[in-house]
Design a protein around this motif. Structure first.
Motif, PDB file in Angstrom:
ATOM      1  N   SER A  34     103.977  20.038 115.363  1.00  0.00           N
ATOM      2  CA  SER A  34     104.968  18.770 114.525  1.00  0.00           C
ATOM      3  C   SER A  34     104.213  17.388 114.621  1.00  0.00           C
ATOM      4  O   SER A  34     104.804  16.990 112.956  1.00  0.00           O
ATOM      5  N   LYS A  35     103.676  16.351 115.168  1.00  0.00           N
ATOM      6  CA  LYS A  35     103.441  15.895 115.535  1.00  0.00           C
ATOM      7  C   LYS A  35     104.668  14.141 115.598  1.00  0.00           C
ATOM      8  O   LYS A  35     104.718  13.496 115.369  1.00  0.00           O
ATOM      9  N   LYS A  36     105.493  15.073 115.518  1.00  0.00           N
ATOM     10  CA  LYS A  36     106.964  14.540 116.283  1.00  0.00           C
ATOM     11  C   LYS A  36     106.899  13.228 117.404  1.00  0.00           C
ATOM     12  O   LYS A  36     106.276  14.475 117.466  1.00  0.00           O
ATOM     13  N   ARG A  37     107.030  12.634 116.761  1.00  0.00           N
ATOM     14  CA  ARG A  37     107.564  11.487 118.036  1.00  0.00           C
ATOM     15  C   ARG A  37     108.835  10.989 118.391  1.00  0.00           C
ATOM     16  O   ARG A  37     109.364  11.421 117.294  1.00  0.00           O
ATOM     17  N   GLY A  38     109.531  11.087 119.405  1.00  0.00           N
ATOM     18  CA  GLY A  38     110.582  10.796 120.250  1.00  0.00           C
ATOM     19  C   GLY A  38     110.670  10.867 121.321  1.00  0.00           C
ATOM     20  O   GLY A  38     109.938  11.022 122.156  1.00  0.00           O
ATOM     21  N   TRP A  39     111.886  10.722 122.125  1.00  0.00           N
ATOM     22  CA  TRP A  39     112.575  10.188 123.800  1.00  0.00           C
ATOM     23  C   TRP A  39     112.864  11.735 124.073  1.00  0.00           C
ATOM     24  O   TRP A  39     113.579  12.514 122.858  1.00  0.00           O
TER      25      TRP A  39
END
Length: 117
Positions: free
Chosen positions: A46-51
């Motif tokens: 998804s190319k989503k980023r996060g912790w």
């Protein structure tokens, strides 16, 4: 699940949180300096980023790719003092909580306190 009272406001800095499913592959990034054991990841698909909590990630390989070990959402709750929530899980100085309206999300431990029963 014990009840907790919100004692400080918390606003999410991530309105579009990373959501992962077990078996998904992520790019394993930097570890948070303020909250150890949180790793900044990017989902390969998804190319989503996060912790993401380190506890649910496999050890990264030489390309710094890791496998997600369980379903996870980085959704943070916006809370205000006086709200009552129920703690579902605690990891790395953050708690996954449930509101009376049924919304589930993360808040820093420092914004909640146990309600004595």
């Amino acid at each position: 699940m014990n009840p907790y009272k919100v004692i400080h406001s918390h606003q999410s800095n991530y309105p579009d949180p990373i959501v992962l499913t077990r078996g998904e592959i992520v790019h394993y990034g930097e570890e948070d300096t303020q909250f150890p054991n949180w790793i900044f990841c990017e989902a390969v698909q998804s190319k989503k980023r996060g912790w993401v909590p380190k506890q649910i990630l496999s050890s990264p390989n030489e390309e710094l790719l890791a496998i997600v070990q369980e379903d996870y959402s980085a959704h943070e709750l916006n809370v205000i003092p006086g709200m009552v929530v129920k703690k579902v899980l605690e990891l790395n100085e953050w708690s996954l909580v449930l509101t009376a309206e049924g919304e589930k999300g993360w808040v820093p431990n420092k914004v909640i306190t146990p309600i004595e029963t």
